[in-house]
Motif scaffolding. Sequence first.
Motif, PDB file in Angstrom:
ATOM      1  N   GLY A   1       0.838  -1.193   0.000  1.00 47.03           N
ATOM      2  CA  GLY A   1       0.000   0.000   0.000  1.00 47.03           C
ATOM      3  C   GLY A   1       0.872   1.241   0.000  1.00 47.03           C
ATOM      4  N   GLY A   2       0.901   1.936   1.144  1.00 42.96           N
ATOM      5  CA  GLY A   2       1.727   3.145   1.249  1.00 42.96           C
ATOM      6  C   GLY A   2       3.146   2.875   1.684  1.00 42.96           C
ATOM      7  N   ASN A   3       3.471   1.603   1.951  1.00 44.35           N
ATOM      8  CA  ASN A   3       4.814   1.202   2.394  1.00 44.35           C
ATOM      9  C   ASN A   3       5.227   1.951   3.664  1.00 44.35           C
ATOM     10  OD1 ASN A   3       7.201  -0.269   2.355  1.00 44.35           O
ATOM     11  ND2 ASN A   3       8.243   1.139   0.961  1.00 44.35           N
ATOM     12  N   THR A   4       4.296   2.058   4.616  1.00 46.14           N
ATOM     13  CA  THR A   4       4.597   2.706   5.885  1.00 46.14           C
ATOM     14  C   THR A   4       4.681   1.699   7.031  1.00 46.14           C
ATOM     15  OG1 THR A   4       2.249   3.111   6.318  1.00 46.14           O
ATOM     16  CG2 THR A   4       3.462   4.849   5.183  1.00 46.14           C
ATOM     17  N   GLY A   5       4.678   0.409   6.709  1.00 45.79           N
ATOM     18  CA  GLY A   5       4.710  -0.617   7.745  1.00 45.79           C
ATOM     19  C   GLY A   5       6.031  -0.637   8.494  1.00 45.79           C
TER      20      GLY A   5
ATOM     21  N   SER B   1       1.840  -3.016  -6.216  1.00 50.01           N
ATOM     22  CA  SER B   1       1.459  -1.746  -5.607  1.00 50.01           C
ATOM     23  C   SER B   1      -0.010  -1.451  -5.888  1.00 50.01           C
ATOM     24  CB  SER B   1       2.325  -0.608  -6.152  1.00 50.01           C
ATOM     25  OG  SER B   1       1.820   0.648  -5.732  1.00 50.01           O
ATOM     26  N   LEU B   2      -0.762  -1.165  -4.827  1.00 45.59           N
ATOM     27  CA  LEU B   2      -2.195  -0.860  -4.958  1.00 45.59           C
ATOM     28  C   LEU B   2      -2.456   0.641  -5.018  1.00 45.59           C
ATOM     29  CD1 LEU B   2      -4.272  -3.259  -4.959  1.00 45.59           C
ATOM     30  CD2 LEU B   2      -2.117  -3.854  -3.847  1.00 45.59           C
ATOM     31  N   ALA B   3      -1.400   1.442  -5.172  1.00 44.94           N
ATOM     32  CA  ALA B   3      -1.539   2.894  -5.054  1.00 44.94           C
ATOM     33  C   ALA B   3      -2.482   3.501  -6.092  1.00 44.94           C
ATOM     34  CB  ALA B   3      -0.164   3.554  -5.156  1.00 44.94           C
ATOM     35  N   ARG B   4      -2.608   2.872  -7.268  1.00 44.12           N
ATOM     36  CA  ARG B   4      -3.473   3.435  -8.311  1.00 44.12           C
ATOM     37  C   ARG B   4      -4.949   3.077  -8.114  1.00 44.12           C
ATOM     38  NH1 ARG B   4      -1.997   1.581 -13.751  1.00 44.12           N
ATOM     39  NH2 ARG B   4      -3.125   3.416 -14.529  1.00 44.12           N
ATOM     40  N   LEU B   5      -5.246   2.161  -7.218  1.00 41.77           N
ATOM     41  CA  LEU B   5      -6.635   1.870  -6.868  1.00 41.77           C
ATOM     42  C   LEU B   5      -7.025   2.839  -5.747  1.00 41.77           C
ATOM     43  CD1 LEU B   5      -5.668  -0.929  -8.176  1.00 41.77           C
ATOM     44  CD2 LEU B   5      -7.544  -1.928  -6.864  1.00 41.77           C
ATOM     45  N   ASN B   6      -7.406   4.040  -6.113  1.00 38.55           N
ATOM     46  CA  ASN B   6      -7.546   5.105  -5.112  1.00 38.55           C
ATOM     47  C   ASN B   6      -8.866   5.870  -5.221  1.00 38.55           C
ATOM     48  OD1 ASN B   6      -7.093   6.498  -7.458  1.00 38.55           O
ATOM     49  ND2 ASN B   6      -5.139   7.376  -6.838  1.00 38.55           N
ATOM     50  N   THR B   7      -9.930   5.167  -5.573  1.00 41.42           N
ATOM     51  CA  THR B   7     -11.233   5.816  -5.757  1.00 41.42           C
ATOM     52  C   THR B   7     -12.108   5.682  -4.516  1.00 41.42           C
ATOM     53  OG1 THR B   7     -11.197   5.359  -8.133  1.00 41.42           O
ATOM     54  CG2 THR B   7     -13.339   5.832  -7.151  1.00 41.42           C
ATOM     55  N   ILE B   8     -12.745   6.800  -4.136  1.00 35.79           N
ATOM     56  CA  ILE B   8     -13.839   6.722  -3.159  1.00 35.79           C
ATOM     57  C   ILE B   8     -15.071   6.283  -3.936  1.00 35.79           C
ATOM     58  CG2 ILE B   8     -15.265   7.981  -1.508  1.00 35.79           C
ATOM     59  CD1 ILE B   8     -12.429   7.938  -0.559  1.00 35.79           C
ATOM     60  N   ARG B   9     -15.497   5.071  -3.749  1.00 35.38           N
ATOM     61  CA  ARG B   9     -16.572   4.523  -4.590  1.00 35.38           C
ATOM     62  C   ARG B   9     -17.951   5.056  -4.205  1.00 35.38           C
ATOM     63  NH1 ARG B   9     -15.096  -1.926  -5.341  1.00 35.38           N
ATOM     64  NH2 ARG B   9     -12.815  -1.714  -5.402  1.00 35.38           N
ATOM     65  N   GLN B  10     -18.221   5.170  -2.916  1.00 37.72           N
ATOM     66  CA  GLN B  10     -19.545   5.616  -2.489  1.00 37.72           C
ATOM     67  C   GLN B  10     -19.483   6.090  -1.043  1.00 37.72           C
ATOM     68  OE1 GLN B  10     -22.527   2.626  -1.652  1.00 37.72           O
ATOM     69  NE2 GLN B  10     -24.183   3.880  -2.488  1.00 37.72           N
ATOM     70  N   VAL B  11     -20.214   7.160  -0.768  1.00 38.34           N
ATOM     71  CA  VAL B  11     -20.440   7.600   0.607  1.00 38.34           C
ATOM     72  C   VAL B  11     -21.938   7.525   0.869  1.00 38.34           C
ATOM     73  CG1 VAL B  11     -20.210   9.469   2.277  1.00 38.34           C
ATOM     74  CG2 VAL B  11     -18.448   9.153   0.536  1.00 38.34           C
TER      75      VAL B  11
ATOM     76  N   THR C   1      -2.273   3.633   3.334  1.00 41.19           N
ATOM     77  CA  THR C   1      -3.508   3.350   2.601  1.00 41.19           C
ATOM     78  C   THR C   1      -4.424   2.466   3.436  1.00 41.19           C
ATOM     79  OG1 THR C   1      -2.646   1.352   1.532  1.00 41.19           O
ATOM     80  CG2 THR C   1      -2.249   3.467   0.412  1.00 41.19           C
ATOM     81  N   ILE C   2      -5.707   2.519   3.129  1.00 40.48           N
ATOM     82  CA  ILE C   2      -6.677   1.753   3.905  1.00 40.48           C
ATOM     83  C   ILE C   2      -6.469   0.251   3.704  1.00 40.48           C
ATOM     84  CG2 ILE C   2      -8.491   1.731   2.145  1.00 40.48           C
ATOM     85  CD1 ILE C   2      -8.927   2.161   5.985  1.00 40.48           C
ATOM     86  N   GLY C   3      -5.986  -0.152   2.525  1.00 48.24           N
ATOM     87  CA  GLY C   3      -5.697  -1.575   2.321  1.00 48.24           C
ATOM     88  C   GLY C   3      -4.617  -2.062   3.263  1.00 48.24           C
ATOM     89  N   GLY C   4      -3.571  -1.262   3.430  1.00 47.60           N
ATOM     90  CA  GLY C   4      -2.521  -1.611   4.376  1.00 47.60           C
ATOM     91  C   GLY C   4      -3.018  -1.575   5.807  1.00 47.60           C
ATOM     92  N   ASN C   5      -3.861  -0.584   6.130  1.00 52.56           N
ATOM     93  CA  ASN C   5      -4.451  -0.517   7.467  1.00 52.56           C
ATOM     94  C   ASN C   5      -5.241  -1.782   7.779  1.00 52.56           C
ATOM     95  OD1 ASN C   5      -5.338   2.947   6.840  1.00 52.56           O
ATOM     96  ND2 ASN C   5      -3.444   2.161   7.714  1.00 52.56           N
ATOM     97  N   LEU C   6      -6.000  -2.260   6.788  1.00 50.14           N
ATOM     98  CA  LEU C   6      -6.784  -3.473   6.977  1.00 50.14           C
ATOM     99  C   LEU C   6      -5.895  -4.704   7.054  1.00 50.14           C
ATOM    100  CD1 LEU C   6      -9.636  -2.515   4.526  1.00 50.14           C
ATOM    101  CD2 LEU C   6      -9.999  -3.107   6.939  1.00 50.14           C
ATOM    102  N   ALA C   7      -4.894  -4.756   6.194  1.00 45.75           N
ATOM    103  CA  ALA C   7      -4.008  -5.927   6.151  1.00 45.75           C
ATOM    104  C   ALA C   7      -3.239  -6.106   7.450  1.00 45.75           C
ATOM    105  CB  ALA C   7      -3.034  -5.813   4.979  1.00 45.75           C
ATOM    106  N   THR C   8      -3.006  -5.008   8.173  1.00 45.13           N
ATOM    107  CA  THR C   8      -2.281  -5.088   9.445  1.00 45.13           C
ATOM    108  C   THR C   8      -3.188  -4.861  10.645  1.00 45.13           C
ATOM    109  OG1 THR C   8      -1.709  -2.735   9.292  1.00 45.13           O
ATOM    110  CG2 THR C   8      -0.121  -4.309   8.403  1.00 45.13           C
ATOM    111  N   ASN C   9      -4.483  -4.636  10.404  1.00 46.69           N
ATOM    112  CA  ASN C   9      -5.421  -4.313  11.471  1.00 46.69           C
ATOM    113  C   ASN C   9      -4.876  -3.172  12.322  1.00 46.69           C
ATOM    114  OD1 ASN C   9      -7.733  -4.453  13.083  1.00 46.69           O
ATOM    115  ND2 ASN C   9      -6.847  -5.988  14.442  1.00 46.69           N
ATOM    116  N   ALA C  10      -4.593  -2.049  11.677  1.00 44.32           N
ATOM    117  CA  ALA C  10      -3.944  -0.919  12.336  1.00 44.32           C
ATOM    118  C   ALA C  10      -4.799  -0.386  13.481  1.00 44.32           C
ATOM    119  CB  ALA C  10      -3.689   0.189  11.309  1.00 44.32           C
ATOM    120  N   GLY C  11      -4.135   0.241  14.431  1.00 43.05           N
ATOM    121  CA  GLY C  11      -4.812   0.774  15.602  1.00 43.05           C
ATOM    122  C   GLY C  11      -4.932   2.280  15.555  1.00 43.05           C
ATOM    123  N   GLY C  12      -3.973   2.980  16.169  1.00 39.75           N
ATOM    124  CA  GLY C  12      -4.000   4.433  16.186  1.00 39.75           C
ATOM    125  C   GLY C  12      -4.513   4.997  17.494  1.00 39.75           C
ATOM    126  N   THR C  13      -4.853   6.272  17.464  1.00 39.48           N
ATOM    127  CA  THR C  13      -5.127   6.994  18.705  1.00 39.48           C
ATOM    128  C   THR C  13      -6.579   6.938  19.155  1.00 39.48           C
ATOM    129  OG1 THR C  13      -5.451   9.034  17.438  1.00 39.48           O
ATOM    130  CG2 THR C  13      -3.238   8.613  18.298  1.00 39.48           C
TER     131      THR C  13
END
Length: 471
Positions: free
Chosen positions: A72-76, A93-103, A143-155
């Motif tokens: 994804g963003g290679n921030t792991g 690299s998934l960087a080009r798959l970058n569309t907000i499909r629907q809100v 990227t959200i794909g990387g966040n999901l792949a690692t089950n990211a946490g955060g604040t």
Amino acid sequence: MSDQTKFLDACRTLLGDTYVLTEAPDMAPFLTDWRDRFTGKALAVLRPATVEQVAGVLRACSQWAIPVVPQGGNTGLVLGSIPDASGTAVVLSLARLNTIRQVDAVNRTITVDAGCILQTIQDAATRAGCLFPLSLAAEGSCTIGGNLATNAGGTAVLRYGNTRELCLGLEVVTPQGEIWSGLRGLRKDNTGYDLRDLYIGAEGTLGVITGAVMKLYPQPKACITALAAMPSPAHALRLLSLMQDHCGASLTAFELMSTYCLQLVAEQFPQLPRPFAESHGQYVLLELSSSQSEAHAIELLEASIAAALEQALIDDAVLASSVAQSAALWQLREHIPLAQAQAGKNIKHDISLPISVIADFIATTDVALATAFPGCQLVCFGHLGDGNLHYNVAPPAGMTDTIFLSNQDAINRIVHDQVHAFGGSISAEHGIGALKKADLAHYKSPMELQLMRAIKQALDPQNIMNPGKIL
């Protein structure tokens, strides 16, 4: 013509020559990890733009038995998205798959491509009058794909949960190049095995996440920040209980920082504020969100801080009175990893523990490390509200990085043995990747490892998905 040549020709036909990178200068940004510790080699870097192209690449990888490393963003932080040194794998690299499909503001969901930058999703939610609460230091590039792949946490895990809890549905391409579309924005779907949970946190070892349906929340009317000073982690735990009792779900962040953490930030970033004239043993950065009003949030926070002072849980506190002051307090927390990086090498540990034992763990492990490595500096901070510590070790004054890092295995063993003894996990939010693979094998039970290997074998029998990671 070799199989590798046939494979690359097929990829060029599928993606176009521009998006099949094989020259070293073009591939370089994709081959070194974020902390600049390791540079791998790759047969090529592939940059698809659609889910169908990802599926085509995976079919080609399966046909010619080419290992694939999703990125994804290679921030792991655990070498999970970097190929090894063999040069036989491709980076996808998934960087080009970058569309907000629907809100969908009514359903409180946002459907996105896996390559969407986290901050882009946050901004799209805000424009729709909603909140996407996942927040971490790398949100401008991960990227959200990387966040999901690692089950990211955060604040914001304390209030909203990890990335897993924020996801309702996934779209995944299997190692065989088939597309599973599970993009359903349902809160309840009890129709068998939860495949979504299987792929989240799998670090690209079972398939490639290409899209997701994520939860949205109402925008809070106000967010109020405070920095509290106290003598010890034990006091911080008592403060956490008090804040939860007083504020309930309004408490959205509770970040612990040792005095050495803020000393390090002050040394490396002298332009940042110093909220207290005197030094204290520990600090907690806390945030309240109110669905009612700013006045309600301030009243609630002030009453809670007053109770904490009355009970001698804290020595002092600073309440932010503006957005700018709040941002300045958060900068102190967010600059700790940056200050560490500028100060020199350190050995990082991303661990989780039952919240009730954190003070005892810190006390016991601090002593164990000081005994084994006199003069080492302990950079302890993290998300106390959800039991996640970044328990990092820096070298004693005057010791070279080379000598210090030669002790990494011994330091890791001390820390991880203590984590295990206290009933914790050696990886809270960073994942396993290649960096912690041996540690996982040491601390996981044989039964857990057997079940994980059975899943891997069933879904990826060729072992082409991110080989050498996790297992």
